[in-house]
Design an enzyme around this catalytic site. Structure first.
Site, PDB file in Angstrom:
ATOM      1  CG  ASN A  29      -1.278  -0.671  -5.699  1.00 48.10           C
ATOM      2  OD1 ASN A  29      -0.236  -1.086  -6.215  1.00 48.10           O
ATOM      3  ND2 ASN A  29      -2.458  -1.117  -6.049  1.00 48.10           N
ATOM      4  N   GLY A  42      -5.001   9.720 -10.769  1.00 50.93           N
ATOM      5  CA  GLY A  42      -3.769   8.986 -11.019  1.00 50.93           C
ATOM      6  C   GLY A  42      -3.821   8.146 -12.286  1.00 50.93           C
ATOM      7  CB  CYS A  71     -13.221 -13.987  -3.063  1.00 49.63           C
ATOM      8  SG  CYS A  71     -13.616 -15.686  -3.441  1.00 49.63           S
ATOM      9  CB  SER A 130      -4.549  10.097  -7.187  1.00 53.58           C
ATOM     10  OG  SER A 130      -5.936  10.106  -7.012  1.00 53.58           O
TER      11      SER A 130
END
Lengths: 394, 133
Positions: free
Chosen positions: A150, A69, A323, A198
């Site tokens: 996403n 992708g 994080c 993808s």
């Protein structure tokens, strides 16, 4: 183990693995060679191209195989920009919550003198087609808007955006990496000019994807060195990977409506269950959403701790916490939909698949509840919130 | 390869000295929610200036929780003068190391303890920094 990170990558399907090994063993020839085993590989390649084209309503000649992708996004955007430049058009429209394969490519073009308009995605995580229309100028050479996000899974009004771009004569590219094989995608009905996908997001192998380029839309190659893909992408084709990708795609779109309904029912159960955790909220619109995507914020906790403790309980998920990315800022997607830093750090993305059982859903709901409660039990923020020293946001 | 050392994971999973001391002699809070880490330390210090008890509360990632836990272990039962000398490097080392981009968690742990000691000294009319010299 409950794998709930299918938006990151998926397990390969048995059919895709079988197809891949079969091609690796039996059809190892180079598709560019003229002798028989080369031509057999060529046949495998062209059959995969035809299969993929048929799924998305394209012609085989409009499919370019890539390494995935990110490469497809880079090639689509760079091509539109280079062609735009030749006509003096240096304006590109996109959105604030695109994948970094798009955003970073746009940043590079900005350094090269292009003007980039990043549209607001609103609190519901949806782009407004009328805002796309209003942003289009005489010198706009490309509109690139992702099919589905996403992180929060919101499905964009692609068909309307496609219509607008078509009527204005502007090339429209969509990063469909998360949408492909999870919801029906048709390049004609959606008026798409270019599309990236993808394989590893739909139970195919990693390292292979494709770029759809509508006939008549100019495309340049990023990789020089040979006449493969009609000179649009050099390098010996990943024949086995491509064949497996086609196999995975065909399999995924078989009875897609039933699959979508089944996965979405589990998604909604998760959303309902997690909503019962106090001071939590779903991120992004609940209905215009990929069937497998659940994304929540929990006030007073931090996402990485949540992920590590869920992993201890055998649940794999993802977070937009800073994080987890190694930077100080939490997810640009959550910030784009208006979540403040404090809350964005406490996010959780669960991306389920057909393999997720109802029992898994129950386990996830109870485990997340337990871990959130535990982390809140020694969170100074939670203490301040409960003591009324700080105002709840969620 | 694991993200963290076994020691970090052990302290993260079973943090020591979690909680609150209601009648603490010194309380310190450092970090901010914007960056995703807040640590709060509570100290109980006796007449001999020994840290009798220490508790912490932390909002943060795995290494932030593990760093808080380890820092409390390193100062519990120690004289205040020794706690003043605690460094972030000592916290990280006791945890068998932290990834580079997580070193700030050990810095926060050091700062949280110093902030609590500052609070103790200010309540007792003396600056922590002076005492540390």
């Amino acid at each position: 183990m409950i794998y709930a990170d299918n938006a990151a990558t998926t397990a390969m399907s048995e059919a895709a693995i079988a197809r891949m090994t079969e091609v690796m063993k039996q059809t190892y020839g180079n598709p560019s060679s003229l002798y028989s085993i080369g031509q057999e590989a060529k046949e495998v390649l062209e059959q995969a191209r035809a299969d993929i084209a048929s799924v998305i309503g394209a012609n085989p000649g409009e499919i370019i195989f890539t390494s995935g992708g990110s490469e497809a996004d880079n090639q689509a955007i760079t091509s539109a920009a280079r062609f735009g430049l030749r006509k003096g058009k240096k304006h590109i429209i996109s959105s604030a919550f695109e994948h970094h394969a798009v955003l970073h490519t746009l940043n590079r073009l900005k350094e090269e003198g292009f003007e980039i308009t990043l549209l607001d995605v609103h609190e519901d995580g949806l782009i407004r087609p009328e805002e796309v229309e209003a942003a289009i100028r005489e010198d706009t050479c490309l509109v690139t808007i992702m099919y589905a996000n996403n992180e929060i899974g919101t499905i964009q009004p692609i068909r309307k955006i496609g219509e607008i771009c078509k009527s204005k004569g502007v090339t429209f590219h969509t990063d469909a990496v998360q949408a492909m094989a999870h919801i029906p995608v048709n390049v004609d009905e959606d008026n798409i000019g270019m599309l990236s996908a993808s394989a590893h997001k739909f139970h195919g192998p990693k390292g292979v994807g494709f770029l759809y380029v509508r006939k008549g839309v100019p495309v340049y190659n990023l990789i020089e060195g040979g006449a493969q893909e009609r000179g649009r992408r050099a390098g010996t084709e990943n024949v086995a990977g491509i064949a497996a990708m086609a196999e995975a795609l065909k399999e995924a779109v078989t009875d897609i409506s039933e699959k979508m309904a089944s996965v979405a029912a589990k998604r909604d159960k998760l959303i309902q269950g997690l909503s019962e955790i106090p001071h939590s909220a779903i991120n992004g619109d609940a209905s215009h959403r990929l069937p497998g995507n659940v994304n929540f914020c929990f006030e007073g906790i931090e996402g990485e701790s949540l992920l590590l403790l869920l992993d201890d309980k055998g649940i794999q998920a993802s977070s937009g916490s800073a994080c987890t990315s190694g930077s100080l800022d939490p997810s640009h997607v959550l910030l784009a939909i208006g979540r403040v830093h404090d809350v964005a750090h406490g996010s959780l993305r669960l991306s389920i698949s057909e393999d997720t059982s109802n029992e898994d859903v129950e386990t996830i709901i109870s485990s997340v509840g337990e871990v959130v409660e535990y982390l809140r039990s020694f969170s100074p923020i939670w203490r301040d919130l409960m003591a009324g020293k700080k105002q709840f946001i969620l | 390869m694991a993200l963290y050392s076994e020691k970090v994971m052990e302290h993260f999973r079973n943090p020591r000295n979690v909680g609150v001391i209601e009648d603490a002699d010194g309380v310190g809070e450092v970090g901010n929610a914007k960056c995703g880490d807040i640590m709060k330390m509570y100290l109980k210090i006796n007449d001999d200036e020994i840290i009798e008890d220490v508790k912490f509360e932390t909002f943060g990632c795995g290494s932030a929780i593990a760093s808080s836990s380890m820092a409390t272990e390193l100062i519990k039962g120690k004289p205040v003068s020794e706690a003043m000398k605690l460094t972030n490097a000592a916290v990280a080392e006791a945890l068998d190391g932290l990834p580079d981009y997580k070193m700030h968690c050990s810095v926060l742990a050091e700062e949280a303890i110093k902030s609590a000691l500052d609070d103790y000294y200010s309540k007792n009319g003396e600056s922590a920094n002076k005492s540390g010299e």
